[in-house]
Write an enzyme that holds these catalytic residues in place. Structure first.
Site, PDB file in Angstrom:
ATOM      1  N   CYS A  96     -18.591  20.858  -5.557  1.00 33.87           N
ATOM      2  CA  CYS A  96     -19.164  19.507  -5.571  1.00 33.87           C
ATOM      3  C   CYS A  96     -18.117  18.483  -5.135  1.00 33.87           C
ATOM      4  O   CYS A  96     -17.749  18.450  -3.968  1.00 33.87           O
ATOM      5  CB  CYS A  96     -19.776  19.202  -6.932  1.00 33.87           C
ATOM      6  SG  CYS A  96     -20.964  17.830  -6.842  1.00 33.87           S
ATOM      7  N   HIS A 181     -23.485  23.567  -7.403  1.00 35.32           N
ATOM      8  CA  HIS A 181     -22.789  24.097  -8.577  1.00 35.32           C
ATOM      9  C   HIS A 181     -23.154  25.566  -8.785  1.00 35.32           C
ATOM     10  O   HIS A 181     -24.287  25.897  -9.105  1.00 35.32           O
ATOM     11  CB  HIS A 181     -23.152  23.283  -9.824  1.00 35.32           C
ATOM     12  CG  HIS A 181     -22.593  21.903  -9.795  1.00 35.32           C
ATOM     13  ND1 HIS A 181     -21.315  21.598 -10.215  1.00 35.32           N
ATOM     14  CD2 HIS A 181     -23.132  20.733  -9.370  1.00 35.32           C
ATOM     15  CE1 HIS A 181     -21.087  20.309 -10.056  1.00 35.32           C
ATOM     16  NE2 HIS A 181     -22.175  19.756  -9.548  1.00 35.32           N
ATOM     17  N   GLU A 183     -21.068  27.370 -10.854  1.00 39.41           N
ATOM     18  CA  GLU A 183     -20.290  27.733 -12.042  1.00 39.41           C
ATOM     19  C   GLU A 183     -21.029  27.523 -13.354  1.00 39.41           C
ATOM     20  O   GLU A 183     -20.536  27.934 -14.404  1.00 39.41           O
ATOM     21  CB  GLU A 183     -18.987  26.912 -12.054  1.00 39.41           C
ATOM     22  CG  GLU A 183     -19.114  25.483 -12.559  1.00 39.41           C
ATOM     23  CD  GLU A 183     -19.732  24.500 -11.585  1.00 39.41           C
ATOM     24  OE1 GLU A 183     -19.710  23.302 -11.876  1.00 39.41           O
ATOM     25  OE2 GLU A 183     -20.267  24.940 -10.523  1.00 39.41           O
TER      26      GLU A 183
END
Length: 237
Positions: A96, A181, A183
């Protein structure tokens, strides 16, 4: 068991720009691969050690813009050190804001997009040889950004979305930038809904619907994300 070269540094540095945007599900993967993780906080800690690290450094997300250097002066040093890091081709993963910082450090323009992209959707994975994101085909990922970037000249585009063409790129095998994202941990998504409440309400996002999508899609992404990370780590030069 480590998947990189035997002499690859065992410490992973992660630069945070927001307390609850951490390595999430990827942290356990690093531990399982035999690495240890050290966090540094942008704006508080000196980032030099993390950005001069010979091993992998991960630059995480946050709500500020790459171009907001007057309001957040620490960005100037972060960008300068990142430019030096990328010039040395040191292993770097950006997520990001981290991806936007990499794009900017490589000379590309970063700017506010036409609309915010917040929520879950699948990516268009590009037919690139040894695309580290191949395992994400048909797997919805979490988008949470308002800024976007032009593709750096030396970069290879890896993925797009319906709203934004530049979702991921790599430079060689050592530099990977992800606008989305990958993660996020399924059991930690409520922190995002709490921490970003002002942004969500301003963007008129249905928080209850987003929570339902988080519960639906985050577990599958949590299973796929380690494969992306392992592929990237295996191919670091």
């Amino acid at each position: 068991m480590k998947t990189t070269a035997p002499d690859f540094p065992e410490t992973i540095y992660a630069i945070q720009h927001l307390a609850f945007e951490d390595l999430g599900a990827l942290e356990d993967t690093f531990y399982q691969l035999g690495f240890r993780v050290r966090y540094v906080e942008a704006g508080v800690d000196n980032l030099r050690k993390a950005l001069e690290h010979e091993g992998l450094t991960v630059i995480l997300g946050g709500p500020i813009g790459v171009y907001e250097t007057e309001d957040y002066p620490f960005l100037k040093q972060e960008i300068e050190l990142l430019q030096q890091r990328l010039a040395r081709n040191l292993p770097t993963l950006g997520i990001c804001l981290g991806a936007q910082l990499i794009a900017h450090a490589l000379g590309a323009k970063v700017y506010a997009g036409a609309q915010k992209e917040i929520g879950w959707s699948s990516l268009e994975i590009k037919p690139v040889v040894q695309n580290p994101l191949a395992t994400l085909q048909d797997t919805p990922v979490l988008h949470w950004h308002g800024d976007t970037f032009d593709l750096p000249e030396q970069a290879e585009l890896l993925a797009s979305s319906n709203l934004y063409p530049h979702q991921a790129f790599k430079v060689g095998n050592n530099i990977l930038a992800l606008q989305f994202h990958i993660e996020v941990a399924a059991d930690a998504m409520e922190k995002w809904l709490i921490g970003h409440t002002c942004e969500l309400r301003h963007a008129k996002i249905d928080i209850q619907a987003l929570r339902t999508d988080n519960q639906c899609f985050a577990p599958a992404l949590e299973q796929s994300a380690p494969q992306v990370l392992q592929f990237f780590m295996q191919h670091i030069e």
